[in-house]
Design a protein around this motif. Structure first.
Motif, PDB file in Angstrom:
ATOM      1  N   VAL A  29      54.506  -2.911   5.287  1.00  0.00           N
ATOM      2  CA  VAL A  29      55.957  -3.114   5.351  1.00  0.00           C
ATOM      3  C   VAL A  29      56.534  -3.002   3.941  1.00  0.00           C
ATOM      4  N   ASP A  31      59.221  -4.687   2.800  1.00  0.00           N
ATOM      5  CA  ASP A  31      59.759  -5.984   2.368  1.00  0.00           C
ATOM      6  C   ASP A  31      59.117  -7.085   3.202  1.00  0.00           C
ATOM      7  N   ASP A  33      59.437 -10.467   3.180  1.00  0.00           N
ATOM      8  CA  ASP A  33      60.311 -11.514   3.723  1.00  0.00           C
ATOM      9  C   ASP A  33      61.095 -11.027   4.935  1.00  0.00           C
ATOM     10  N   GLU A  34      61.599  -9.802   4.874  1.00  0.00           N
ATOM     11  CA  GLU A  34      62.322  -9.238   6.025  1.00  0.00           C
ATOM     12  C   GLU A  34      61.392  -9.076   7.227  1.00  0.00           C
ATOM     13  N   ALA A  35      60.158  -8.642   6.985  1.00  0.00           N
ATOM     14  CA  ALA A  35      59.202  -8.437   8.085  1.00  0.00           C
ATOM     15  C   ALA A  35      58.814  -9.764   8.721  1.00  0.00           C
ATOM     16  N   ALA A  37      60.634 -12.459   8.876  1.00  0.00           N
ATOM     17  CA  ALA A  37      61.804 -12.883   9.658  1.00  0.00           C
ATOM     18  C   ALA A  37      61.918 -12.076  10.950  1.00  0.00           C
ATOM     19  N   PHE A  38      61.669 -10.761  10.882  1.00  0.00           N
ATOM     20  CA  PHE A  38      61.743  -9.909  12.070  1.00  0.00           C
ATOM     21  C   PHE A  38      60.736 -10.353  13.136  1.00  0.00           C
ATOM     22  N   TYR A  39      59.483 -10.540  12.748  1.00  0.00           N
ATOM     23  CA  TYR A  39      58.454 -10.912  13.728  1.00  0.00           C
ATOM     24  C   TYR A  39      58.669 -12.325  14.272  1.00  0.00           C
ATOM     25  N   HIS A 176      57.100 -21.583   8.864  1.00  0.00           N
ATOM     26  CA  HIS A 176      57.779 -20.701   9.820  1.00  0.00           C
ATOM     27  C   HIS A 176      57.404 -21.089  11.226  1.00  0.00           C
TER      28      HIS A 176
END
Length: 176
Positions: A29, A31, A33-35, A37-39, A176
């Motif tokens: 991936v 990014d 942090d973005e990944a 959050a996405f998952y 998380h």
């Protein structure tokens, strides 16, 4: 059609050479942090470990699926532009990058695979996630798949039990 009837007892049904189970599937991936959050938002996966591996030049996170006892999803983002993950992203874009197996002894497994004519990326194991020892089978020798061999640190795998007599070891919880 698949036959689900067991053909051998547990001890007789051992995969050679020392593969214990699927450990994780790695996804490259851009990014991290973005990944994560996405998952979490779309699939309900929990981040159970995150670290930067300076030697490999990667930021990584392990995500748990369901009860968290099975294989993990590993997200891999470049920590520097010259890393293998950065080159993978430049060449292939985001997506599946590797399939990893838990092994009892990475050196013995590597030797067995070499004796079968397979090339490994390293002469000796390197440090992997959470202090594990790792090596990789060259993708050209494994049908185009980068296969990772993972020997967990300390005789146990974080959050899972390797042997019936082993106590589980917890991942650092990121919250998380």
């Amino acid at each position: 059609m698949t036959d689900d009837t067991p053909s051998a007892g547990r001890d007789e049904n051992v995969t050679f050479p020392g593969l214990l189970r699927i450990d994780h599937v790695g996804i490259a991936v851009p990014d991290l942090d973005e990944a994560i959050a996405f998952y979490a938002a779309n699939f309900g996966l929990r981040c159970v470990h995150e670290e930067t591996n300076e030697e490999q030049g990667v930021r990584e996170a392990m995500l748990a699926v369901g009860d968290g006892d099975g294989p993990r999803l590993q997200l891999l983002a470049p920590a520097r532009p010259d890393s293998a993950i950065a080159r993978f992203l430049d060449r292939s874009g985001p997506g599946l990058q590797q399939l990893a197996y838990t092994v009892a002894d990475v050196e013995a497994t590597a030797a067995a695979l070499r004796s079968r004519g397979l090339r490994l990326l390293y002469d000796a194991p390197k440090r992997g996630t959470a202090g594990s020892r790792i090596n990789f089978v060259h993708p050209k020798d494994a049908g185009g798949v980068l296969v990772e061999l993972v020997e967990p640190a300390g005789g146990g795998y974080p959050g899972r039990v390797n042997r019936p007599d082993a106590a589980p070891v917890s991942w650092q919880d990121r919250g998380h």
